[in-house]
Design a protein around this motif. Structure first.
Motif, short mmCIF file in Angstrom:
data_model
loop_
_atom_site.label_atom_id
_atom_site.label_comp_id
_atom_site.label_asym_id
_atom_site.label_seq_id
_atom_site.Cartn_x
_atom_site.Cartn_y
_atom_site.Cartn_z
N LYS A 127 5.25 46.39 -78.21
CA LYS A 127 4.68 45.96 -79.49
C LYS A 127 4.86 47.06 -80.54
CE LYS A 127 1.71 42.84 -81.30
NZ LYS A 127 2.08 41.48 -81.48
N ILE A 128 5.36 46.66 -81.70
CA ILE A 128 5.42 47.53 -82.87
C ILE A 128 4.51 46.89 -83.90
CG2 ILE A 128 6.89 48.45 -84.70
CD1 ILE A 128 9.14 48.63 -82.65
N LEU A 129 3.56 47.66 -84.37
CA LEU A 129 2.49 47.11 -85.21
C LEU A 129 2.09 48.13 -86.25
CD1 LEU A 129 0.30 44.76 -85.32
CD2 LEU A 129 -1.05 46.19 -83.79
N GLU A 130 1.84 47.66 -87.45
CA GLU A 130 1.31 48.55 -88.49
C GLU A 130 0.24 47.80 -89.25
OE1 GLU A 130 2.87 51.51 -91.97
OE2 GLU A 130 4.18 51.02 -90.30
N GLU A 131 -1.01 48.11 -88.89
CA GLU A 131 -2.17 47.53 -89.55
C GLU A 131 -3.04 48.66 -90.07
OE1 GLU A 131 -4.09 45.03 -86.65
OE2 GLU A 131 -2.53 43.50 -86.76
N GLU A 132 -4.03 48.32 -90.84
CA GLU A 132 -4.91 49.35 -91.39
C GLU A 132 -5.60 50.15 -90.29
OE1 GLU A 132 -8.93 49.55 -94.09
OE2 GLU A 132 -7.45 47.99 -94.55
N SER A 133 -6.02 49.47 -89.22
CA SER A 133 -6.78 50.15 -88.17
C SER A 133 -5.93 50.63 -87.00
CB SER A 133 -7.86 49.21 -87.63
OG SER A 133 -7.26 48.07 -87.02
N LEU A 134 -4.70 50.17 -86.89
CA LEU A 134 -3.90 50.50 -85.71
C LEU A 134 -2.41 50.48 -86.03
CD1 LEU A 134 -3.73 51.03 -82.63
CD2 LEU A 134 -3.74 48.54 -82.32
N THR A 135 -1.72 51.54 -85.61
CA THR A 135 -0.27 51.61 -85.69
C THR A 135 0.25 51.81 -84.27
OG1 THR A 135 -0.33 52.57 -87.90
CG2 THR A 135 1.70 52.87 -86.65
N LEU A 136 1.21 50.96 -83.88
CA LEU A 136 1.84 51.09 -82.57
C LEU A 136 3.34 51.17 -82.74
CD1 LEU A 136 -0.09 48.55 -80.34
CD2 LEU A 136 -0.24 51.02 -80.31
N PRO A 137 4.00 52.07 -82.00
CA PRO A 137 3.34 53.06 -81.16
C PRO A 137 2.57 54.06 -82.03
CG PRO A 137 5.69 53.52 -81.31
CD PRO A 137 5.45 52.22 -82.01
N HIS A 138 1.71 54.85 -81.36
CA HIS A 138 0.92 55.85 -82.08
C HIS A 138 1.86 56.67 -82.96
CE1 HIS A 138 -1.45 59.43 -82.86
NE2 HIS A 138 -2.53 58.75 -82.49
N PRO A 139 1.51 56.85 -84.23
CA PRO A 139 2.47 57.44 -85.18
C PRO A 139 2.88 58.89 -84.91
CG PRO A 139 0.32 57.12 -86.21
CD PRO A 139 0.25 56.46 -84.87
N ARG A 140 2.11 59.64 -84.12
CA ARG A 140 2.48 61.04 -83.85
C ARG A 140 2.78 61.29 -82.37
NH1 ARG A 140 -1.29 60.46 -87.32
NH2 ARG A 140 -3.03 60.84 -85.94
N ALA A 141 2.74 60.25 -81.54
CA ALA A 141 2.94 60.43 -80.10
C ALA A 141 4.30 61.05 -79.79
CB ALA A 141 2.79 59.10 -79.37
N HIS A 142 5.33 60.68 -80.54
CA HIS A 142 6.68 61.17 -80.25
C HIS A 142 6.84 62.67 -80.49
CE1 HIS A 142 6.83 60.46 -84.58
NE2 HIS A 142 7.89 61.25 -84.63
#
Length: 188
Positions: A127-142
């Motif tokens: 899942k690739i998602l960009e919402e106000e409360s959640l961004t997937l994947p986590h934006p700094r995980a990489h």
């Protein structure tokens, strides 16, 4: 011309009823206040007791330098949890935030402040998602060795959606200040 949504494409996260897809979730646990290992173990136990979440494995524990934290912040303990879930990504995040709150997580507004417990939703399936409360994947995980290395221990061939193989991402990350603590073990 206004584009009309395709009525034949089903968004599995909006399905009602009993059937929902099972997805692999990658969650990051961290703590640098109080009894850090107990905080991580309690979080793991609570996640494992969550309906529609089946914890499958937990990584080794790593002790890590705080990243972008206020001066004087203590060392973190970090681990990665792999779970299968039928929860939507947003519901999984809600559950993670509720667990953090139950274990005394402070949200004073100070960026990366010390915390009793931090649970980040790193990825949910592809899942690739960009919402106000959640961004997937986590934006700094990489960029975070404390996420990538424990995940790499569990799934050497894993990929972070939209970013690439975690092995390559780990090699590109700053690996200073991360130490595997084999003397500290989380139990499923």
């Amino acid at each position: 011309m206004t584009e009309v949504p395709n009525p034949y494409i089903i968004d599995a996260d909006t399905l009602t009823g009993e059937m929902r897809p099972i997805r692999r979730a990658v969650l990051s646990l961290g703590s640098n206040l109080g009894d850090r290992l107990a905080n991580l173990q309690d979080a793991l136990n609570t996640l494992a007791e969550t309906p529609d979440v089946w914890v499958t494995t937990i990584s080794p524990v790593y002790e890590t330098e705080p990243v972008d934290s206020p001066e004087g912040a203590e060392l973190y303990l970090n681990a990665i949890v792999l779970a299968d879930t039928t929860l939507t990504p947003t519901r999984l995040l809600d559950r993670a935030l509720t667990i953090e709150d139950a274990y005394g997580r402070s949200r004073s507004g100070i960026f990366n402040e010390p915390r009793t417990l931090d649970i980040d939703v790193i990825a949910v399936g592809d899942k690739i998602l960009e919402e106000e409360s959640l961004t997937l994947p986590h934006p700094r995980a990489h960029q975070r060795a404390f996420v990538l290395k424990p995940w790499l221990d569990l799934e050497p061939a894993a990929e972070l959606p939209g970013k690439g193989p975690i092995a390559a991402l780990f090699e590109q990350s700053d690996q200073t200040g991360i130490t595997r603590r084999d003397d500290l073990v989380l139990e499923l």
